[in-house]
Design an enzyme around this catalytic site. Structure first.
Site, PDB file in Angstrom:
ATOM      1  N   ARG A 232       0.827  -1.204   0.000  1.00 42.80           N
ATOM      2  CA  ARG A 232       0.000   0.000   0.000  1.00 42.80           C
ATOM      3  C   ARG A 232       0.865   1.259   0.000  1.00 42.80           C
ATOM      4  O   ARG A 232       0.787   2.107   0.895  1.00 42.80           O
ATOM      5  CB  ARG A 232      -0.969  -0.021   1.181  1.00 42.80           C
ATOM      6  CG  ARG A 232      -2.042  -1.094   1.020  1.00 42.80           C
ATOM      7  CD  ARG A 232      -2.972  -1.217   2.206  1.00 42.80           C
ATOM      8  NE  ARG A 232      -4.027  -2.189   1.925  1.00 42.80           N
ATOM      9  CZ  ARG A 232      -4.720  -2.833   2.855  1.00 42.80           C
ATOM     10  NH1 ARG A 232      -4.467  -2.624   4.131  1.00 42.80           N
ATOM     11  NH2 ARG A 232      -5.659  -3.692   2.519  1.00 42.80           N
ATOM     12  N   LEU A 289       2.087   1.590  -8.144  1.00 47.29           N
ATOM     13  CA  LEU A 289       1.113   1.454  -7.059  1.00 47.29           C
ATOM     14  C   LEU A 289       1.176   0.043  -6.489  1.00 47.29           C
ATOM     15  O   LEU A 289       0.937  -0.938  -7.197  1.00 47.29           O
ATOM     16  CB  LEU A 289      -0.310   1.735  -7.568  1.00 47.29           C
ATOM     17  CG  LEU A 289      -0.802   3.185  -7.466  1.00 47.29           C
ATOM     18  CD1 LEU A 289       0.070   4.115  -8.270  1.00 47.29           C
ATOM     19  CD2 LEU A 289      -2.254   3.292  -7.922  1.00 47.29           C
ATOM     20  N   GLU A 290       1.512  -0.026  -5.214  1.00 47.98           N
ATOM     21  CA  GLU A 290       1.578  -1.305  -4.502  1.00 47.98           C
ATOM     22  C   GLU A 290       0.275  -1.499  -3.735  1.00 47.98           C
ATOM     23  O   GLU A 290       0.001  -0.810  -2.753  1.00 47.98           O
ATOM     24  CB  GLU A 290       2.756  -1.302  -3.522  1.00 47.98           C
ATOM     25  CG  GLU A 290       4.120  -1.098  -4.159  1.00 47.98           C
ATOM     26  CD  GLU A 290       4.739  -2.392  -4.657  1.00 47.98           C
ATOM     27  OE1 GLU A 290       4.102  -3.452  -4.497  1.00 47.98           O
ATOM     28  OE2 GLU A 290       5.853  -2.342  -5.205  1.00 47.98           O
ATOM     29  N   ILE A 291      -0.552  -2.445  -4.205  1.00 49.89           N
ATOM     30  CA  ILE A 291      -1.819  -2.693  -3.523  1.00 49.89           C
ATOM     31  C   ILE A 291      -1.635  -3.762  -2.445  1.00 49.89           C
ATOM     32  O   ILE A 291      -0.641  -4.478  -2.443  1.00 49.89           O
ATOM     33  CB  ILE A 291      -2.918  -3.115  -4.512  1.00 49.89           C
ATOM     34  CG1 ILE A 291      -2.684  -4.539  -5.045  1.00 49.89           C
ATOM     35  CG2 ILE A 291      -3.026  -2.131  -5.672  1.00 49.89           C
ATOM     36  CD1 ILE A 291      -3.859  -5.104  -5.823  1.00 49.89           C
TER      37      ILE A 291
END
Length: 330
Positions: A232, A289-291
């Site tokens: 995140r 973007l790191e989910i």
């Protein structure tokens, strides 16, 4: 006559239900085969609004798809599954594609965002850049040539548990394959093909990175996003001093929407990732973007999808609006 009317009403309801039914089911292990079937079905259902292209093939012959939504001359590009264990990003992008397309066809909105923007800025989706890696990570190595299966086990440190697999089908980490900073990348100590971190003998040497580099140069997007897991967090900066305030402003808006942490740009960033290359090549904004919460060396659990979707469902529309005001790339 009454029976005919009842039959007509039932048929109408069934037809309407079929039309409204969703194609994409992101709440399952999202395989390459599932994605391919979903793309063909969406193209059939929304033929006037979608353009489907094969931009290349993986090392073992799986298609790398790009799907365009909209009629705008400007573009943004959203990429999923650079890494095998990150297939939840493919499900996320496919859900985004279908959600936006439904609203665009109906001249509607996605949340507060009018889909009219798609007449000016198109969104290109590349949901799964690394279909070989995804297939390996999901444990389906029987779909590879028999001679290569032993190689896969060897590259996986002699383990038949492939849940940590990150590389492509040849043991090369695709997001360490880009030329900007490749020579001095920190993982120079990984010198042979393996399940993660091996950068290859030279940059842009894999089928997959060749395909996405060629495609990116062709469409010249105003903004590019590479989705990854996990943590995140948002990475947005790589030697983009000239446009730092513009790019930071966009990254802050993404952080506000998602609730993800905005990473501070490290002074010694060494690159070799897709967004590093994009920023350096086009001098345009790019975000990694790191989910999902941190999960270690595996895929995020399916249970996290709903929360990540809520965080990301407006990202494409918001970035399309931002792209409208960015000058055409070089």
């Amino acid at each position: 006559m009454k029976k005919i009317m009842i039959l007509f009403c039932v048929c109408y309801i069934l037809l309407a239900s079929a039309t409204m039914a969703s194609v994409v089911n992101p709440h399952q292990t999202y395989t390459y085969e599932r994605m391919k079937a979903d793309i063909w079905e969406l193209e059939k259902k929304y033929d006037d609004d979608l353009t489907v292209k094969t931009i290349g093939y993986s090392h073992f012959g799986r298609r790398i798809f790009a799907v365009k939504l909209g009629k705008g001359e400007k573009n943004i590009l959203l990429i999923g599954s650079h890494h095998g264990r990150e297939w939840l990003t493919s499900a996320l992008l496919m859900e985004m594609l279908e959600t936006y397309t439904k609203s665009y066809q109906a001249n509607g909105k996605v949340g507060p965002h009018s889909t009219d923007i798609l007449d000016e800025v198109s969104i290109w989706f590349v949901p799964m850049l690394n279909p070989d890696g995804v297939t390996i990570q999901q444990g389906d190595i029987k779909k590879f040539p028999k001679y290569h299966r032993d190689n896969l086990v060897l590259m996986n440190m002699n383990s038949t548990d492939f849940s940590r697999w990150k590389a492509n089908g040849m043991g090369i980490d695709l997001n360490r394959q880009y030329p900007v900073g490749w020579k001095n990348h920190a993982n120079n100590d990984v010198t042979i093909p393996t399940y993660q971190f091996y950068k290859g003998k030279k940059p842009i040497s894999t089928h997959e990175t060749k395909a996405i580099v060629k495609f990116t140069k062709k469409i010249k997007p105003q903004i590019a996003v590479s989705y990854h897991t996990s943590g995140r967090e948002i990475f947005w900066n790589y030697n983009n001093k000239e446009n730092q305030q513009r790019d930071l402003s966009i990254a802050e808006k993404v952080a506000a929407l998602t609730g993800y942490k905005l990473a501070s740009p490290p002074q010694d960033a060494i690159g070799a990732g897709y967004t590093d290359w994009f920023i350096s090549t086009f001098q345009r904004p790019a975000l990694t973007l790191e989910i999902s919460h941190l999960v270690g060396e595996t895929n995020p659990p399916l249970e996290v999808f709903s929360e990540e979707w809520e965080k990301n469902k407006f990202i494409g529309m918001m970035l399309a609006k931002e792209a409208k005001n960015i000058n055409n790339p070089k």
